[in-house]
Scaffold this motif. Structure first.
Motif, PDB file in Angstrom:
ATOM      1  N   GLY A  41       8.611  69.793 -32.515  1.00  0.00           N
ATOM      2  CA  GLY A  41       7.293  69.507 -31.917  1.00  0.00           C
ATOM      3  C   GLY A  41       6.443  68.598 -32.792  1.00  0.00           C
ATOM      4  O   GLY A  41       6.545  68.242 -33.777  1.00  0.00           O
ATOM      5  N   GLU A  42       5.337  68.214 -31.941  1.00  0.00           N
ATOM      6  CA  GLU A  42       4.210  67.447 -32.804  1.00  0.00           C
ATOM      7  C   GLU A  42       3.410  67.836 -33.885  1.00  0.00           C
ATOM      8  O   GLU A  42       3.029  67.141 -34.651  1.00  0.00           O
ATOM      9  N   ASP A  43       3.623  69.073 -34.197  1.00  0.00           N
ATOM     10  CA  ASP A  43       3.016  69.849 -35.263  1.00  0.00           C
ATOM     11  C   ASP A  43       4.077  70.012 -36.305  1.00  0.00           C
ATOM     12  O   ASP A  43       3.713  70.439 -37.494  1.00  0.00           O
ATOM     13  N   ALA A  44       5.243  69.242 -36.293  1.00  0.00           N
ATOM     14  CA  ALA A  44       5.932  69.342 -37.601  1.00  0.00           C
ATOM     15  C   ALA A  44       5.611  68.799 -38.567  1.00  0.00           C
ATOM     16  O   ALA A  44       4.806  67.832 -38.709  1.00  0.00           O
ATOM     17  N   THR A  45       6.008  69.320 -39.937  1.00  0.00           N
ATOM     18  CA  THR A  45       5.705  68.680 -41.144  1.00  0.00           C
ATOM     19  C   THR A  45       6.944  68.368 -41.914  1.00  0.00           C
ATOM     20  O   THR A  45       7.699  69.121 -41.761  1.00  0.00           O
ATOM     21  N   VAL A  46       6.958  67.260 -42.481  1.00  0.00           N
ATOM     22  CA  VAL A  46       8.065  66.541 -43.175  1.00  0.00           C
ATOM     23  C   VAL A  46       7.462  66.565 -44.551  1.00  0.00           C
ATOM     24  O   VAL A  46       6.655  66.061 -45.102  1.00  0.00           O
ATOM     25  N   GLY A  47       8.221  67.376 -45.649  1.00  0.00           N
ATOM     26  CA  GLY A  47       8.130  67.155 -47.058  1.00  0.00           C
ATOM     27  C   GLY A  47       8.854  65.924 -47.522  1.00  0.00           C
ATOM     28  O   GLY A  47      10.006  65.712 -47.382  1.00  0.00           O
ATOM     29  N   VAL A  48       8.135  65.132 -48.356  1.00  0.00           N
ATOM     30  CA  VAL A  48       8.814  64.040 -48.667  1.00  0.00           C
ATOM     31  C   VAL A  48       8.623  64.099 -50.597  1.00  0.00           C
ATOM     32  O   VAL A  48       7.324  64.097 -50.858  1.00  0.00           O
ATOM     33  N   ALA A  49       9.679  64.093 -51.100  1.00  0.00           N
ATOM     34  CA  ALA A  49       9.765  64.228 -52.562  1.00  0.00           C
ATOM     35  C   ALA A  49      10.249  62.918 -53.320  1.00  0.00           C
ATOM     36  O   ALA A  49      11.434  62.409 -52.838  1.00  0.00           O
ATOM     37  N   MET A  50       9.127  62.448 -54.008  1.00  0.00           N
ATOM     38  CA  MET A  50       9.661  61.288 -54.543  1.00  0.00           C
ATOM     39  C   MET A  50       9.639  61.236 -56.074  1.00  0.00           C
ATOM     40  O   MET A  50       8.874  62.145 -56.623  1.00  0.00           O
ATOM     41  N   PRO A  51      10.438  60.366 -56.872  1.00  0.00           N
ATOM     42  CA  PRO A  51      10.710  60.693 -58.264  1.00  0.00           C
ATOM     43  C   PRO A  51       9.546  60.431 -59.123  1.00  0.00           C
ATOM     44  O   PRO A  51       9.273  61.271 -59.977  1.00  0.00           O
ATOM     45  N   THR A  52       8.784  59.464 -58.863  1.00  0.00           N
ATOM     46  CA  THR A  52       7.762  58.815 -59.836  1.00  0.00           C
ATOM     47  C   THR A  52       6.777  57.821 -59.164  1.00  0.00           C
ATOM     48  O   THR A  52       7.119  57.160 -58.204  1.00  0.00           O
ATOM     49  N   GLN A  53       5.634  57.606 -59.792  1.00  0.00           N
ATOM     50  CA  GLN A  53       4.861  56.878 -59.302  1.00  0.00           C
ATOM     51  C   GLN A  53       4.668  55.691 -60.480  1.00  0.00           C
ATOM     52  O   GLN A  53       3.847  54.525 -60.354  1.00  0.00           O
ATOM     53  N   THR A  54       5.208  55.787 -61.608  1.00  0.00           N
ATOM     54  CA  THR A  54       5.368  54.917 -62.659  1.00  0.00           C
ATOM     55  C   THR A  54       6.368  53.483 -62.052  1.00  0.00           C
ATOM     56  O   THR A  54       6.295  52.734 -63.085  1.00  0.00           O
ATOM     57  N   TYR A  55       7.051  53.645 -61.128  1.00  0.00           N
ATOM     58  CA  TYR A  55       7.992  52.682 -60.646  1.00  0.00           C
ATOM     59  C   TYR A  55       7.291  52.128 -59.346  1.00  0.00           C
ATOM     60  O   TYR A  55       7.421  52.957 -58.205  1.00  0.00           O
ATOM     61  N   GLU A  56       7.064  50.780 -59.400  1.00  0.00           N
ATOM     62  CA  GLU A  56       6.544  50.016 -58.309  1.00  0.00           C
ATOM     63  C   GLU A  56       7.111  50.257 -57.058  1.00  0.00           C
ATOM     64  O   GLU A  56       6.634  50.592 -56.016  1.00  0.00           O
ATOM     65  N   ARG A  57       8.597  50.301 -56.967  1.00  0.00           N
ATOM     66  CA  ARG A  57       9.221  50.523 -55.638  1.00  0.00           C
ATOM     67  C   ARG A  57       9.026  51.996 -55.094  1.00  0.00           C
ATOM     68  O   ARG A  57       8.866  52.128 -53.893  1.00  0.00           O
ATOM     69  N   TRP A  58       8.952  52.901 -55.921  1.00  0.00           N
ATOM     70  CA  TRP A  58       8.853  54.470 -55.529  1.00  0.00           C
ATOM     71  C   TRP A  58       7.588  54.581 -54.670  1.00  0.00           C
ATOM     72  O   TRP A  58       7.423  55.601 -53.635  1.00  0.00           O
ATOM     73  N   VAL A  59       6.444  54.086 -55.309  1.00  0.00           N
ATOM     74  CA  VAL A  59       5.243  53.961 -54.734  1.00  0.00           C
ATOM     75  C   VAL A  59       5.091  53.524 -53.168  1.00  0.00           C
ATOM     76  O   VAL A  59       4.662  54.149 -52.231  1.00  0.00           O
ATOM     77  N   ALA A  60       5.871  52.446 -53.067  1.00  0.00           N
ATOM     78  CA  ALA A  60       6.184  51.668 -52.013  1.00  0.00           C
ATOM     79  C   ALA A  60       6.807  52.600 -50.911  1.00  0.00           C
ATOM     80  O   ALA A  60       6.537  52.791 -49.619  1.00  0.00           O
ATOM     81  N   ASP A  61       7.931  53.014 -51.392  1.00  0.00           N
ATOM     82  CA  ASP A  61       8.708  54.036 -50.673  1.00  0.00           C
ATOM     83  C   ASP A  61       7.939  55.268 -49.912  1.00  0.00           C
ATOM     84  O   ASP A  61       8.275  55.411 -48.759  1.00  0.00           O
ATOM     85  N   GLY A  62       7.109  55.799 -51.082  1.00  0.00           N
ATOM     86  CA  GLY A  62       6.512  57.048 -50.437  1.00  0.00           C
ATOM     87  C   GLY A  62       5.549  56.674 -49.440  1.00  0.00           C
ATOM     88  O   GLY A  62       5.542  57.327 -48.508  1.00  0.00           O
ATOM     89  N   ASN A  63       4.903  55.831 -49.623  1.00  0.00           N
ATOM     90  CA  ASN A  63       3.540  55.268 -48.822  1.00  0.00           C
ATOM     91  C   ASN A  63       4.514  54.799 -47.525  1.00  0.00           C
ATOM     92  O   ASN A  63       3.977  55.255 -46.239  1.00  0.00           O
ATOM     93  N   ASN A  64       5.509  54.143 -47.402  1.00  0.00           N
ATOM     94  CA  ASN A  64       6.152  53.541 -46.208  1.00  0.00           C
ATOM     95  C   ASN A  64       6.788  54.781 -45.376  1.00  0.00           C
ATOM     96  O   ASN A  64       6.284  54.559 -44.040  1.00  0.00           O
ATOM     97  N   VAL A  65       7.263  55.954 -46.226  1.00  0.00           N
ATOM     98  CA  VAL A  65       7.491  56.959 -45.338  1.00  0.00           C
ATOM     99  C   VAL A  65       6.612  57.850 -44.819  1.00  0.00           C
ATOM    100  O   VAL A  65       6.743  58.181 -43.732  1.00  0.00           O
ATOM    101  N   ARG A  66       5.551  58.061 -45.624  1.00  0.00           N
ATOM    102  CA  ARG A  66       4.509  58.828 -44.919  1.00  0.00           C
ATOM    103  C   ARG A  66       3.979  58.035 -44.108  1.00  0.00           C
ATOM    104  O   ARG A  66       3.560  58.606 -42.704  1.00  0.00           O
ATOM    105  N   GLU A  67       3.636  56.372 -43.818  1.00  0.00           N
ATOM    106  CA  GLU A  67       2.988  56.012 -42.832  1.00  0.00           C
ATOM    107  C   GLU A  67       3.939  56.312 -41.396  1.00  0.00           C
ATOM    108  O   GLU A  67       3.346  56.267 -40.400  1.00  0.00           O
TER     109      GLU A  67
END
Length: 385
Positions: A41-67
């Motif tokens: 349902g609409e109240d579902a929560t998705v946990g998103v685990a990313m490896p690091t914020q020191t690598y440009e692409r993983w910041v973008a990945d995390g933000n894109n998945v969240r959005e």
């Protein structure tokens, strides 16, 4: 021996997948949490685990998945682990304890989360491996990624193209120079499953040229253990390149090309070569150097004739596919897979969705990255986001 064709920067080629879509066969409950597969349902929560914020692409990945998940109406718990395995393990433990409905995991070490994956399965939480395959566990329900073997093929092909041996599509050219060309080989982090696919694709492509003597590796470091770069760190790659220059090239021996599997490694290698007086650009002596992830700093280097190529993996599409897979599970369905044969994690073949890749050279930056909205012209010119 340096080819005079190095200055002719070729247009990029696209390696498109032509896989037939088929239904996934994940082992998850489909719904996650306490819903027993009936949809969270609409109240579902998705946990998103990313490896690091020191690598440009993983910041973008995390933000894109969240959005993407938030736009779909779901709650998101996004965590970055700063490349620390215990931290990522604890973050995922906490997500499971708090009752997330689906997990999306880009692992630091794909073999280090078996306990967490079992706990997720026990709680009925489907697990989506994001770009890095989760290994040695049956409790992996789906995998979203790019064709990682083809990434390696594309990197090696761009190296051969830069040396004048093949065209953009990897076909041998009639007027190819004889060589031999001196090259050195770099690999990614051994605990990242993708690094092995990259290496295999690249080495299968380069092997005929190594066997016939067109390419030589003066250092003799030709296996992945020797070439590996722990945690994909720029500084580690730079240090290894410096050591190679000292041990193997200290008499002025020429270096024609470097296989580098990711842009941070490429930049570390470039730093070492420039400091050793081997030119500032390809035109005045730098070797042909490959890369991956189309990081903006490396795109600037490619535009300036410093780095030869990079592999563009549009992580916007990868994030969209992760959102699509999570939504399918949350609605009590199975995600659509287009590969159910390739990605064996040591226990099972994980149903997967593979996305296409593109090789970026100097003359197709605008077409591949600017026209598609990935970067602006100003970002390419400045080398900054």
């Amino acid at each position: 021996m340096r080819s005079t064709r190095i200055a002719a920067i070729g247009a990029g080629f696209t390696l498109a997948l032509t896989l037939t879509a088929c239904a996934g066969e994940g082992a998850g409950s489909g719904g996650g949490g306490d819903d027993g597969g009936e949809g969270a349902g609409e109240d579902a929560t998705v946990g998103v685990a990313m490896p690091t914020q020191t690598y440009e692409r993983w910041v973008a990945d995390g933000n894109n998945v969240r959005e993407g998940l938030e736009e779909a109406g779901y709650n998101v718990d996004l965590q970055f682990a700063n490349d620390d395995i215990p931290t990522q393990s604890q973050q995922i433990d906490q997500m499971i304890t708090q009752g997330v409905d689906v997990l999306v995991i880009a692992a630091i070490d794909g073999t280090a989360l078996s306990g967490q994956l079992q706990a997720a399965a026990d709680a009925g939480i489907p697990v989506i491996a994001y770009d890095r395959l989760l290994r040695d566990s049956e409790n992996v329900d789906f995998y979203v990624t790019f064709d990682n073997y083809q990434v390696g093929v594309a990197q090696a092909t761009s190296l051969l193209h830069g040396l004048g041996l093949v065209d953009e599509e990897g076909n041998e050219v009639d007027d190819a120079p004889e060589g031999p060309f001196n090259v050195e080989l770099f690999a990614g982090s051994l605990d990242d499953n993708n690094a092995h696919y990259f290496w295999d694709g690249a080495m299968d492509t380069l092997q005929p040229y190594l066997e016939d003597g067109t390419l030589e590796v003066p250092s003799g470091q030709t296996n992945i253990e020797q070439a590996a770069t722990q945690r994909w760190e720029q500084e580690t790659a730079q240090e290894r390149m410096e050591n190679l220059l000292t041990s193997t090239y200290n008499s002025g021996q020429e270096l024609d090309g470097v296989l580098a599997p990711a842009d941070p490694l490429s930049r570390g290698i470039i730093n070492a070569l420039r400091s050793d007086g081997r030119g500032q650009t390809i035109e005045d002596g730098l070797p042909v150097i490959t890369g991956q992830d189309a990081e903006i700093a490396s795109i600037k280097l490619i535009a300036d004739g410093v780095q030869y190529s990079t592999i563009f993996k549009d992580t916007r599409d990868l994030a969209d596919q992760a959102v699509s897979a999570a939504t399918a599970f949350l609605e009590g369905n199975e995600p659509e897979a287009n590969d159910t044969e390739t990605y064996d994690n040591g226990v099972k073949v994980v149903p997967s969705y593979l996305l296409e890749i593109h090789t970026v050279y100097e003359d197709n930056i605008t077409e591949t990255l600017v026209d598609t909205g990935y970067y602006t012209e100003e970002q390419v010119e400045s080398g900054q986001l």
